[in-house]
Design an enzyme around this catalytic site. Sequence first.
Site, short mmCIF file in Angstrom:
data_model
loop_
_atom_site.label_atom_id
_atom_site.label_comp_id
_atom_site.label_asym_id
_atom_site.label_seq_id
_atom_site.Cartn_x
_atom_site.Cartn_y
_atom_site.Cartn_z
N SER A 258 0.84 -1.22 0.09
CA SER A 258 0.01 -0.10 0.01
C SER A 258 1.14 1.44 -0.18
CB SER A 258 -0.82 0.15 1.17
OG SER A 258 -0.38 -0.24 2.42
N ASN B 190 -2.86 -3.21 12.64
CA ASN B 190 -4.25 -3.09 12.48
C ASN B 190 -4.82 -1.99 13.49
OD1 ASN B 190 -4.12 -5.54 11.17
ND2 ASN B 190 -5.10 -6.70 12.37
N SER C 221 -12.24 26.71 -27.36
CA SER C 221 -12.14 25.64 -28.36
C SER C 221 -11.05 25.74 -29.14
CB SER C 221 -13.54 25.52 -28.98
OG SER C 221 -13.38 24.87 -30.16
N LYS D 117 -16.08 30.05 -28.83
CA LYS D 117 -16.50 29.49 -27.90
C LYS D 117 -15.86 30.10 -26.16
CE LYS D 117 -18.74 26.35 -27.32
NZ LYS D 117 -18.67 24.70 -27.89
N ASN E 180 -16.35 28.06 -23.03
CA ASN E 180 -16.95 26.93 -22.29
C ASN E 180 -16.52 27.04 -20.65
OD1 ASN E 180 -17.48 25.99 -24.82
ND2 ASN E 180 -15.57 24.98 -25.07
N TYR F 113 -10.02 -7.53 11.57
CA TYR F 113 -9.47 -7.04 10.60
C TYR F 113 -9.20 -7.77 9.34
CZ TYR F 113 -5.95 -4.74 7.59
OH TYR F 113 -5.15 -4.18 6.53
N GLN G 172 -7.49 -2.27 3.46
CA GLN G 172 -6.24 -1.50 2.85
C GLN G 172 -6.80 -0.78 1.79
OE1 GLN G 172 -2.31 -2.99 2.84
NE2 GLN G 172 -2.57 -2.89 0.67
N LYS H 185 -8.25 3.17 1.42
CA LYS H 185 -7.47 4.62 1.31
C LYS H 185 -7.71 5.21 0.00
CE LYS H 185 -4.50 2.64 4.76
NZ LYS H 185 -5.46 1.34 4.44
#
Length: 460
Positions: free
Chosen positions: A26, A113, A280, A286, A288, A320, A325, A328
């Site tokens: 992780s 844990n 654009s 344009k 946007n 656990y 994991q 996250k």
Amino acid sequence: MDKTSGAWSGRFSEPVDELVKRFTASIPFDYRLAEFDIKGSLAHARMLRHVGVLSDEDLKSIERGMVDILEEIRAGRFEWSLDLEDVHLNIEKALTTKIGDAGKRLHTGRSRNDQVATDVRLYLRDSIDRVQAGLRACQTSLLDLAEEHAGTIMPGFTHLQVAQPVTFGHHMLAYFEMLLRDHARLADARKRVNTLPLGAAALAGTSYPIDREFVARELGFDGVCENSLDAVSDRDFAIEFSAAASLIMMHLSRLSEELILWMSPRFGFIDLADRFCTGSSIMPQKKNPDVPELVRGKTGRVFGHLMGLLSLMKGQPLAYNKDNQEDKEPLFDTVDTLVDTLTIYADMLKGVKVKSDAMRQAAAEGFSTATDLADYLVKKGLPFRDAHEVVAQAVRAAEGKGCDLADLSLKDLQVFSPLVGEDVFSVLTLEGSIAARNHMGGTSPEQVKAAVARARARIK
Ligand code: ARG
């Protein structure tokens, strides 16, 4: 890396497969918990010293080592290793490399844990504070707009058809209320985030004479998680935050949709500052509204994270499991998306240019004071349902003539009801219509100004 590099490797006879290592690690994302991990470790170490499990020298070494590590991390000099799986093992290993045996004693009475559950809660508490600040900034921008436009008339819509005139200030205050509830929801969720899992150890607690209240105080938690199995396993607090986050994005997505519509030349109600728009590559004319469009789009990913987290939990037996994991990345992305969105939004709202003439014209064109005419007839004694019918006929007539109700002559109007008198024109005007809605929660300029004043006090 040799097979004994991990914190658990003595038990294993062959090294972990390379892909499995990457699959299970992780560190590519949980390095972001580093500051909270160090904070949690220091509180744990101080508690161990407090109860006599750690010596004073060991605590001092740990504190010194952590100062160095934190500095290296902040400076971007810390080398994160995939072999060490996660942020917890990376930091612990670096500490041991620096200070020796004292570093190896840090993990006494603790497990990854309860460590990770603590880190996530610390991270989330901090994130909630940041999101709440962002909400307040947006609310202030909304109030500034509402105050400036307490008397700016626009059409109010139902079914996206012109319904009744409202003020733009009133419209902005509607969003203020939504964000106020969002803020309160987060404050409530924060209470359940702010309890300490440490002490639960792997799942059953620990045989050391720990003082969990001590750690809670050190870390600013309101209390400790009462049950060790629950403490290490549930992520309901993250799901709850995610739900509150989804509601915030849902509200901002609605506002975005309106800004996009209003900026379309067909409406022409507002303009957004250039810095929030793009052009654009092919159509030179344009401009946007990319930012509101992206906010509308990003709402989908935040909803997705909520579904992801719910699904992550639903099949897990106590206590656990490694599944957790996976909490996250969705959580980090939710927080990042929210904080960025709120920061940009607070600024973008300041740059909204209101085209009051176009708003007014649209309100004048849609028979938006038809209800006012009906109410006028009711006040003259006609039952509301009959008044409704009379006005419907008048609207049809005006439509046929291609004009608004207020453009019909008194004679024209009297064809539909003899109750109509000269005074009808004051209620058929847009100003008359909004001024008449003069009660708490109504759209009259006077009420909008009062509501803004109350709102400012409510977010103090
Ligand atoms: N990286 C793990 C997580 O994010 C930390 C806890 C791992 N615990 C374990 N026994 N494998 O949840």
